[in-house]
Design a protein around this motif. Structure first.
Motif: not given
Ligand SMILES: CC(C)(COP(=O)(O)OP(=O)(O)OC[C@H]1O[C@@H](n2cnc3c(N)ncnc32)[C@H](O)[C@@H]1OP(=O)(O)O)[C@@H](O)C(=O)NCCC(=O)NCCS
Length: 325
Positions: A163, A159, A302-303
């Motif tokens: 996030p 990421m 969020g990765f």
């Protein structure tokens, strides 16, 4: 110390000693079955060393009709360097000599290099042999993760900005997250084994204490431990050595604490702490040996996947870390 053959009543104390000595790393070895199977076999025994009614040493000895073998040799961690290991080896040798055995063999995990010095001191030498094996019980692995000998697929994720993180309410209420500043090697090995055992984490087990200490005490490596009611329940490790990125190098919850929403809780903390250090990227990788929920959980937080790689399955070949003595 008095050395004698184990009685059925010694089972719990002997297994506790093996556990305290780090010998129960392979989830496929059932120490209760091993203890009983050996004693019932008629050609093996468990020798126990006791003092003041306390089991302070133990070893499994036996023969296969040709060679003698020793397994599970251990002295209590508080009783090392007093010659007790030597006495256990001598007792095993005497047992085998009496059984008419002419040569003793033993296997040492390649992660347990320290113990080779001990055996050399006892007159044993390293022989150039390939050890081959095959399981007859059809059991490749006990819990979760990939169980086949297909190549293991590693997914790399990253990421590039902080996030939005969900608020996670885990079941246990008394939680503490503490950074283990300069963790001891023993404590770290305990965390790593407790979290990674079912997921075949072996990399760090292959490191010597010195090599491991150098990593975990590095000022750009941060280890955080999650406690539930004062008991360690999981940990994560942020590796900031490759500036300007941070790698979530290890992350996991111990088996006793799975199913309490601690995974998402700890992951949110890990991501939050990582971004407070302002990296360019936060990376993580997971593989098909890991908990099946790991990859979707990383993505949910969020990765996003940026690469894949393959490596041979540990189930395809003999791995001394798994097939431990
Ligand atoms: C291996 C083990 C049984 C040794 O027990 P111990 O009671 O500390 O050993 P002793 O005190 O009898 O040591 C005997 C000799 O070996 C030497 N020795 C012990 N550990 C050693 C090591 N890691 N490297 C080199 N020499 C070692 C001692 O210095 C001593 O030498 P000396 O007789 O010249 O003074 C103990 O460390 C242990 O239980 N380890 C964990 C379990 C394990 O790894 N078992 C082997 C599985 S294959």
């Amino acid at each position: 110390m008095n050395i004698r053959g184990a009685e059925a009543d010694d089972e719990a104390a002997v297994i506790a000693l093996w556990d305290a000595s780090g010998l129960l790393v392979n989830p496929l070895n059932d120490p209760v079955r091993d203890f009983r199977f050996c004693r019932d076999s008629g050609h093996g025994d468990i020798l126990v060393g006791e003092r003041d009614n306390r089991v302070i040493a133990a070893a499994m000895v036996g023969h296969d009709g040709h060679r003698g073998w020793m397994w599970y040799v251990a002295t209590h961690p508080d009783e090392r360097d007093q010659g007790l290991g030597r006495r256990m080896i001598h007792a095993c040798e005497k047992w085998l000599d009496k059984a008419g055995v002419q040569k003793i063999e033993l296997m040492v995990r390649d992660t347990n290099t320290r113990v080779i010095g001990f055996y050399q001191r006892m007159g044993y030498m390293v022989e150039p042999r390939e050890v081959m094996s095959k399981r007859l019980d059809g059991k490749p692995v006990k819990a979760g993760g990939q169980k086949t000998d297909e190549p293991v697929v590693i997914t790399y994720l990253e990421m590039t900005r902080r996030p939005p993180l969900p608020l996670v309410a885990p079941t246990p209420k008394k939680l503490a997250l503490l950074q283990a500043v300069n963790p001891t090697v023993g404590f770290y090995r305990y965390l790593y084994h407790a979290v990674g055992r079912d997921w075949i984490w072996t990399d760090r087990k292959k490191l010597s204490d010195d090599a491991l200490a150098e990593i975990i005490r590095h000022d750009r490596v941060d280890v955080f431990v999650l406690y539930v009611d004062g008991v360690p329940a999981g940990f994560f490790e942020l590796d900031r050595r490759e500036k300007p990125d941070i790698d979530l190098a290890y992350f996991g919850i111990m088996p006793d604490f799975i199913g309490m929403r601690l995974g998402p809780y700890l992951l949110a903390k890990a991501i939050d702490i990582a971004w407070s250090r302002e990296p360019a990227r936060l990376t993580v990788n997971t593989c098909t040996l890991d908990h099946p929920k790991a990859l979707p959980m990383y993505q949910r937080f969020g990765f996003r996947p940026v690469g894949r790689n393959e490596m041979p399955s540990p189930w395809q070949r003999f791995d001394p870390v798994l097939e431990e003595s």
